[in-house]
Scaffold this active site. Sequence first.
Site, PDB file in Angstrom:
ATOM      1  N   TRP A  20      -2.248 -17.035   1.374  1.00 23.83           N
ATOM      2  CA  TRP A  20      -2.781 -15.777   1.900  1.00 23.83           C
ATOM      3  C   TRP A  20      -4.223 -15.662   1.425  1.00 23.83           C
ATOM      4  O   TRP A  20      -4.529 -15.890   0.253  1.00 23.83           O
ATOM      5  CB  TRP A  20      -1.992 -14.557   1.403  1.00 23.83           C
ATOM      6  CG  TRP A  20      -2.701 -13.289   1.821  1.00 23.83           C
ATOM      7  CD1 TRP A  20      -2.722 -12.755   3.073  1.00 23.83           C
ATOM      8  CD2 TRP A  20      -3.564 -12.480   1.015  1.00 23.83           C
ATOM      9  NE1 TRP A  20      -3.551 -11.647   3.091  1.00 23.83           N
ATOM     10  CE2 TRP A  20      -4.080 -11.459   1.845  1.00 23.83           C
ATOM     11  CE3 TRP A  20      -3.970 -12.520  -0.331  1.00 23.83           C
ATOM     12  CZ2 TRP A  20      -4.955 -10.480   1.388  1.00 23.83           C
ATOM     13  CZ3 TRP A  20      -4.852 -11.553  -0.798  1.00 23.83           C
ATOM     14  CH2 TRP A  20      -5.330 -10.537   0.054  1.00 23.83           C
ATOM     15  N   GLU A  35       0.345 -16.736   5.588  1.00 19.99           N
ATOM     16  CA  GLU A  35       0.652 -15.298   5.641  1.00 19.99           C
ATOM     17  C   GLU A  35      -0.464 -14.498   6.309  1.00 19.99           C
ATOM     18  O   GLU A  35      -1.610 -14.498   5.871  1.00 19.99           O
ATOM     19  CB  GLU A  35       0.863 -14.778   4.206  1.00 19.99           C
ATOM     20  CG  GLU A  35       1.164 -13.289   4.138  1.00 19.99           C
ATOM     21  CD  GLU A  35       1.351 -12.776   2.718  1.00 19.99           C
ATOM     22  OE1 GLU A  35       1.139 -13.562   1.756  1.00 19.99           O
ATOM     23  OE2 GLU A  35       1.699 -11.595   2.562  1.00 19.99           O
ATOM     24  N   LYS A  49      -2.162 -10.807   7.944  1.00 20.86           N
ATOM     25  CA  LYS A  49      -2.305  -9.420   7.517  1.00 20.86           C
ATOM     26  C   LYS A  49      -3.096  -8.646   8.556  1.00 20.86           C
ATOM     27  O   LYS A  49      -3.942  -9.193   9.244  1.00 20.86           O
ATOM     28  CB  LYS A  49      -3.020  -9.396   6.164  1.00 20.86           C
ATOM     29  CG  LYS A  49      -3.099  -8.037   5.529  1.00 20.86           C
ATOM     30  CD  LYS A  49      -3.458  -8.163   4.052  1.00 20.86           C
ATOM     31  CE  LYS A  49      -3.608  -6.795   3.442  1.00 20.86           C
ATOM     32  NZ  LYS A  49      -3.671  -6.840   1.989  1.00 20.86           N
ATOM     33  N   HIS A  84       2.412  -5.789   6.346  1.00 24.91           N
ATOM     34  CA  HIS A  84       1.195  -6.304   6.986  1.00 24.91           C
ATOM     35  C   HIS A  84       1.097  -6.075   8.478  1.00 24.91           C
ATOM     36  O   HIS A  84       0.436  -6.831   9.194  1.00 24.91           O
ATOM     37  CB  HIS A  84       1.051  -7.806   6.699  1.00 24.91           C
ATOM     38  CG  HIS A  84       0.651  -8.076   5.286  1.00 24.91           C
ATOM     39  ND1 HIS A  84       0.220  -9.306   4.843  1.00 24.91           N
ATOM     40  CD2 HIS A  84       0.596  -7.267   4.209  1.00 24.91           C
ATOM     41  CE1 HIS A  84      -0.070  -9.245   3.565  1.00 24.91           C
ATOM     42  NE2 HIS A  84       0.159  -8.017   3.149  1.00 24.91           N
ATOM     43  N   ASP A  87      -0.436  -0.538   3.697  1.00 26.19           N
ATOM     44  CA  ASP A  87       0.114  -1.667   2.948  1.00 26.19           C
ATOM     45  C   ASP A  87       0.037  -1.382   1.447  1.00 26.19           C
ATOM     46  O   ASP A  87      -0.722  -1.997   0.715  1.00 26.19           O
ATOM     47  CB  ASP A  87      -0.689  -2.930   3.304  1.00 26.19           C
ATOM     48  CG  ASP A  87      -0.227  -4.154   2.538  1.00 26.19           C
ATOM     49  OD1 ASP A  87       0.979  -4.254   2.273  1.00 26.19           O
ATOM     50  OD2 ASP A  87      -1.074  -5.010   2.213  1.00 26.19           O
ATOM     51  N   HIS A 124       7.879 -11.791   2.855  1.00 29.68           N
ATOM     52  CA  HIS A 124       7.379 -11.035   1.720  1.00 29.68           C
ATOM     53  C   HIS A 124       7.909  -9.629   1.928  1.00 29.68           C
ATOM     54  O   HIS A 124       7.352  -8.875   2.732  1.00 29.68           O
ATOM     55  CB  HIS A 124       5.850 -11.014   1.695  1.00 29.68           C
ATOM     56  CG  HIS A 124       5.268 -12.130   0.895  1.00 29.68           C
ATOM     57  ND1 HIS A 124       3.938 -12.192   0.557  1.00 29.68           N
ATOM     58  CD2 HIS A 124       5.847 -13.225   0.341  1.00 29.68           C
ATOM     59  CE1 HIS A 124       3.733 -13.286  -0.156  1.00 29.68           C
ATOM     60  NE2 HIS A 124       4.860 -13.936  -0.297  1.00 29.68           N
ATOM     61  N   ASP A 136       4.945 -10.573   5.966  1.00 35.64           N
ATOM     62  CA  ASP A 136       4.967  -9.556   4.906  1.00 35.64           C
ATOM     63  C   ASP A 136       5.255  -8.220   5.595  1.00 35.64           C
ATOM     64  O   ASP A 136       4.544  -7.838   6.540  1.00 35.64           O
ATOM     65  CB  ASP A 136       3.613  -9.550   4.185  1.00 35.64           C
ATOM     66  CG  ASP A 136       3.575  -8.587   3.009  1.00 35.64           C
ATOM     67  OD1 ASP A 136       3.936  -7.406   3.182  1.00 35.64           O
ATOM     68  OD2 ASP A 136       3.153  -9.005   1.909  1.00 35.64           O
ATOM     69  N   ASP A 171       2.340  -1.587  -0.941  1.00 34.13           N
ATOM     70  CA  ASP A 171       3.140  -2.401  -1.856  1.00 34.13           C
ATOM     71  C   ASP A 171       3.990  -1.580  -2.819  1.00 34.13           C
ATOM     72  O   ASP A 171       4.067  -1.880  -4.005  1.00 34.13           O
ATOM     73  CB  ASP A 171       2.250  -3.405  -2.603  1.00 34.13           C
ATOM     74  CG  ASP A 171       1.762  -4.512  -1.680  1.00 34.13           C
ATOM     75  OD1 ASP A 171       2.584  -5.321  -1.253  1.00 34.13           O
ATOM     76  OD2 ASP A 171       0.547  -4.534  -1.374  1.00 34.13           O
ATOM     77  N   ASP A 226       7.308  -8.805  -2.504  1.00 30.96           N
ATOM     78  CA  ASP A 226       5.876  -8.634  -2.726  1.00 30.96           C
ATOM     79  C   ASP A 226       5.551  -7.149  -2.844  1.00 30.96           C
ATOM     80  O   ASP A 226       5.289  -6.487  -1.850  1.00 30.96           O
ATOM     81  CB  ASP A 226       5.081  -9.279  -1.582  1.00 30.96           C
ATOM     82  CG  ASP A 226       3.582  -9.241  -1.852  1.00 30.96           C
ATOM     83  OD1 ASP A 226       3.196  -8.808  -2.957  1.00 30.96           O
ATOM     84  OD2 ASP A 226       2.801  -9.639  -0.962  1.00 30.96           O
TER      85      ASP A 226
HETATM   86  C1  RNT Z   1      -1.705  -9.472   0.091  1.00 28.80           C
HETATM   87  C2  RNT Z   1      -0.564 -10.375   0.362  1.00 28.80           C
HETATM   88  C3  RNT Z   1      -0.262 -11.369  -0.712  1.00 28.80           C
HETATM   89  C4  RNT Z   1      -0.354 -10.800  -2.108  1.00 28.80           C
HETATM   90  C5  RNT Z   1       0.143 -11.707  -3.190  1.00 28.80           C
HETATM   91  C6  RNT Z   1      -0.299 -11.274  -4.526  1.00 28.80           C
HETATM   92  O1  RNT Z   1      -1.818  -8.462   1.002  1.00 28.80           O
HETATM   93  O2  RNT Z   1       0.579  -9.624   0.644  1.00 28.80           O
HETATM   94  O3  RNT Z   1       0.962 -11.959  -0.464  1.00 28.80           O
HETATM   95  O4  RNT Z   1       0.318  -9.585  -2.221  1.00 28.80           O
HETATM   96  O5  RNT Z   1      -0.170 -13.004  -2.899  1.00 28.80           O
HETATM   97 ZN    ZN Z   2       2.430 -10.713   0.834  1.00 28.03          ZN
END
Ligand code: RNT
Ligand code: ZN
Length: 422
Positions: free
Chosen positions: A188, A229, A231, A265, A297, A289, A262, A299, A329
């Site tokens: 990523w 990955e 986003k 994302h 986003d 993820h 993810d 997290d 994640d």
């Molecule tokens: C960032 C991505 C990525 C990170 C990690 C730390 O938006 O989701 O995967 O969260 O690699």
């Molecule tokens: Zn991620």
Amino acid sequence: MSDSQKIESAYRAAKDRYAELDVDCDAAIERLSTIAISLHCWQGDDVGGFEVKEEGLDGGGIMATGAYPGKARTADELRADVEKALSLIPGKHRLNLHASYAETDRKVERDELEAKHFAAWIDWAKANGLGMDFNGTFFAHPKAESGFTLSNADEAIRKFWVKHGIACRKIGAAMGKALGTPCVTNTWIPDGYKDIPIDRKGPRQRLKKSLDEMFAEKIDKTQLLDAVESKLFGIGSESYVVGSHEFYLGYAVANNTLLCLDTGHFHPTEVVSDKISAVMTFVEEILLHVSRGVRWDSDHVVILSDELKALAAELVRGGYLDRTHIGLDFFDASINRVAAWVIGTRCMIKALLIALLEPTKLLRDAEDRAEFTTRLAMLEEIKTLPAGAVWDFYCTKQNVPPQQQWLKEITDYEQKVTSLRG
Ligand code: RNT
Ligand code: ZN
């Protein structure tokens, strides 16, 4: 009745109830015990890492917020915290490590990292019977300050990151080889623009070129699985992200890599649960993820939301479990970090359990006969089936605390260990 007798008798009652719907609880928990979740190391220290590096370099468009005391300051502390978390999570799982968690006695540049810098992690994983997954760290670095890494127009910088990517694949392969289970190595990058770009094409062409260079060497799939990955946007890359979903979907299909989805994302009204059957038509395997975005986003720690249940249901209904690598994640620094892992991972496993306990045939038959009233009625009825009793039984069977009993262990650990950290 003792607590464990209560759990057993509740399980027996649940088993009877599910059997009425042709669902075999013993088979469901047997299958559940074979599903590994990859625990992300970065929940334990707010994505800090342990590199010997210059101070104060953050960035990459991601951000942990909160100041809960007791974060892991060293790799040993982080390993101890992961062990604690794993002792409270049923099943056998994996550790997902970032390159920035290398252990070196002097500064080693990211393009010069080698498997030996992760020897302690690999030994520890082996001793604990854990598989490992890995990630290049393309952020929090002076050469990422411009906001561009693999798609950088400066050839020297672009090459630096390509070399980092190549180094990470070698490290991933070494992990996979040492542990006897393929290491999913994910890429990523934060690359993108805060404001409206003129050239959307150039960076994407450079990213493709960089990935082609990174992935040029074929590595045995029993050791390494490459993932990419996408986003939608990040902090400071609101207007344009080079590695968008379309970009990586195309790349993964054309190059036979894993596609990483993810759950944070995408646009907030888009759901990954609906994307699985679409992308699985064209890619061999995916990496998830699993995260929880709140308005963006963000997290947040994964919870047992409708979408998490929908995601797990898709994996089970589609028969995709063997083609899916489930990673987590999220990074929340506002609550006990070990508890955050435990909450999120237990929820992921609970969602899988609920999916495995679904009377799918009954629902599918109703749908096939166009009996949509039955389909909706049953979807709602099964929401209150006694999955909790099966979950409690599964926890005791796996020798981890059932119900909320794990929380006491976190409190003890906080008192004896994490609260003593300066
Ligand atoms: C960032 C991505 C990525 C990170 C990690 C730390 O938006 O989701 O995967 O969260 O690699
Ligand atoms: Zn991620």
